[in-house]
Write a protein that holds these residues in place. Structure first.
Motif: not given
Length: 488
Positions: A34-39, A178-182, A338-345, A363-365
């Motif tokens: 999982f990519i951390s949007v903030g850090t 955001g994700l943490l808030g949700q 609902n934890f992430y909006d996008l998924k990439f290889p 995206p949320l995540g």
């Protein structure tokens, strides 16, 4: 193996040596991270800044540069500046996958187990990771590995809720959806609380309501303080949990006004801690800070040495927080879809970071998927050429110079030994660097123009590339590694 590194404002997929399994650790074949949007976006932006921007943000670097010019000369100083500009940083702290080997002392995790992994420095975006036992949690049946990859973020939210100490029926505000808030909203609802969500973005407010928040508000369009007080029966909210990120103190100032007398404010997100004392004083509010995943975080005895806290005295450690979060997901009390909006290889990692750094709504995540690598897993426990990687073309050493392997890449090795060896290139040629994991040694190899990175000392010293080894690891490893080098 492949690992994501951040450099020059982009995420890049690099070849690094496979990690060596250590006692007390678990070797995991990663399926999702999982990519951390903030850090991670902070690291990404920082790596893309120009030299001038870095100097403006850190004026002390000018003094360091002048000192380096005096001590090392122009060419060496310029090489150091270029290495900083081109430095690669390993990222990621939340992933999931399958166990393919366990180290000595690990008695309750087995090959084939599905696990969620945590920890900056361990749970990287990489095909294989070695993670200490206390940072590994078995994934319960009914939870997909791609959802379990968010387990660490779930634990961060859970620890914030624990710090808030919510009681049944309390009115609690969550600032930042955001994700943490949700996740925080869902945890509070599961605990029997009534939730008031605050965010500027409409899609996040809509999602919070969909997931059960009782009321949401937009601070850009309405008086959120007035709405919060009304939601709290005219008295204010019992607690406000801040999961937002900001560069000013406006959020904290508002939380004090939103909270009832003798209420609580819990900071989980990244906002400056500067506020007017008077509202806290007159209301006698409690201000609490939540420490990442929970008790044990940043404690090397817990995280690295595997010394658990007694269950009777520390009921919820970071490991037990992740475990409980996954159990709630398995029971359907947390909506993990609902934890992430996008998924990439993973080979499209540049696209993943571009989606996070582009204009418009973020995206949320974002999740990275790794290809199945069972053929890699089958050979990883034996000596493998994948534990040695050439990161750059070799430099022909001076005639008669000893080819040196640096074993251990800590601050003392970098600040003393490697600096000195660089100044004696007519006698010593740094040819390889050895570390437990390949990401950090690779970064140092690029800085010091070392051609080979390895995670396997025994394999490295058997070849003709090395004449001698400089061992600068932790003391308890010296005897074994010295003997290994001497035998070769």
């Amino acid at each position: 193996m492949k690992q994501v590194m951040v450099t020059e404002g982009k995420g890049k997929l690099r070849d690094v040596p496979e990690p060596m399994l250590q006692p007390g650790q678990v070797l995991v074949e990663v399926t999702h991270s999982f990519i951390s949007v903030g850090t991670e976006m902070t690291a990404l932006k920082g790596s893309g800044k120009s030299l001038l921007e870095r100097i403006i943000q850190n004026p002390d670097s000018v003094k360091q540069g002048l000192k380096s010019l005096w001590n090392n000369g122009i060419s060496r100083t310029w090489m150091m500046v270029e290495s900083v500009q081109q430095a690669e940083t390993q990222v990621g702290y939340s992933c999931a996958g399958r166990v393919i080997s366990v180290g000595s002392g690990v008695l309750d995790i087995f090959v084939g187990d599905r696990v969620s992994c945590a920890g900056a420095g361990y749970a990287h975006h990489a095909e294989l990771v070695t993670v200490p036992r206390n940072l590994v949690v078995k994934v319960p049946d009914g939870v997909e590995l791609e959802h379990a990859a968010v387990g660490t973020v779930g634990a961060i939210a859970m620890q914030g809720v624990r710090r808030a100490d919510p009681r049944l029926g309390e009115r609690i505000g969550v600032v930042g959806l955001g994700l943490l808030g949700q996740i925080t909203c869902q945890l509070l609802i599961a605990a029997g609380c009534r939730v008031f969500g605050v965010d500027l973005l409409e899609d996040r407010r809509v999602l919070a309501e969909k997931l059960g928040a009782h009321r949401v508000a937009n601070p850009g369009e309405t008086d959120v303080v007035k709405e919060a007080i009304a939601f709290g029966n005219g008295q204010g909210l019992d607690t406000v949990i801040v999961t937002a990120a900001a560069n000013n103190d406006t959020i904290l100032q508002q939380t004090m006004q939103m909270t009832r007398r003798k209420g609580r404010v819990v900071l989980v997100g990244a906002v400056p801690i500067t506020f007017d004392r008077n509202p806290f004083y007159t209301k006698e509010l409690d201000f609490l800070i939540s420490c990442s995943y929970g008790p044990g975080r940043y404690d090397p005895k817990y995280e690295e040495q595997g010394i658990d806290y007694p269950y009777s005295y520390v009921r919820w450690t970071e490991n037990r927080n992740i475990q409980e979060f996954l159990e709630l997901a398995a029971e359907g009390r947390i909506d993990v879809t609902n934890f992430y909006d996008l998924k990439f290889p993973v080979d499209k990692v540049e696209n993943a970071y571009a989606a996070l750094s582009g204009e418009g709504t973020k995206p949320l995540g974002v999740l990275l998927e790794f290809p199945a690598a069972h053929e890699k897993a089958a050979r990883v426990t034996a000596q493998s050429d994948d534990r040695k990687v050439a990161v750059r073309a070799g430099v022909t050493p001076a005639n008669g110079a000893l080819k040196v392997a640096i074993v251990g890449a800590g601050s003392f090795a970098r600040g003393m030994h490697m600096k000195n060896l660089k100044g004696m290139s007519d006698t010593f040629a740094m040819t390889a660097i050895v570390g437990r994991q390949g990401g950090q040694p690779r970064k140092i190899a690029l800085e010091y123009q070392i051609p080979i990175v390895s995670t396997d000392l025994a394999q490295l010293v058997q070849g003709d590339d090395i004449d001698c080894a400089l061992i600068s690891t932790r003391h308890h490893l010296h005897a074994e590694q010295s003997i290994e080098a001497l035998k070769a």
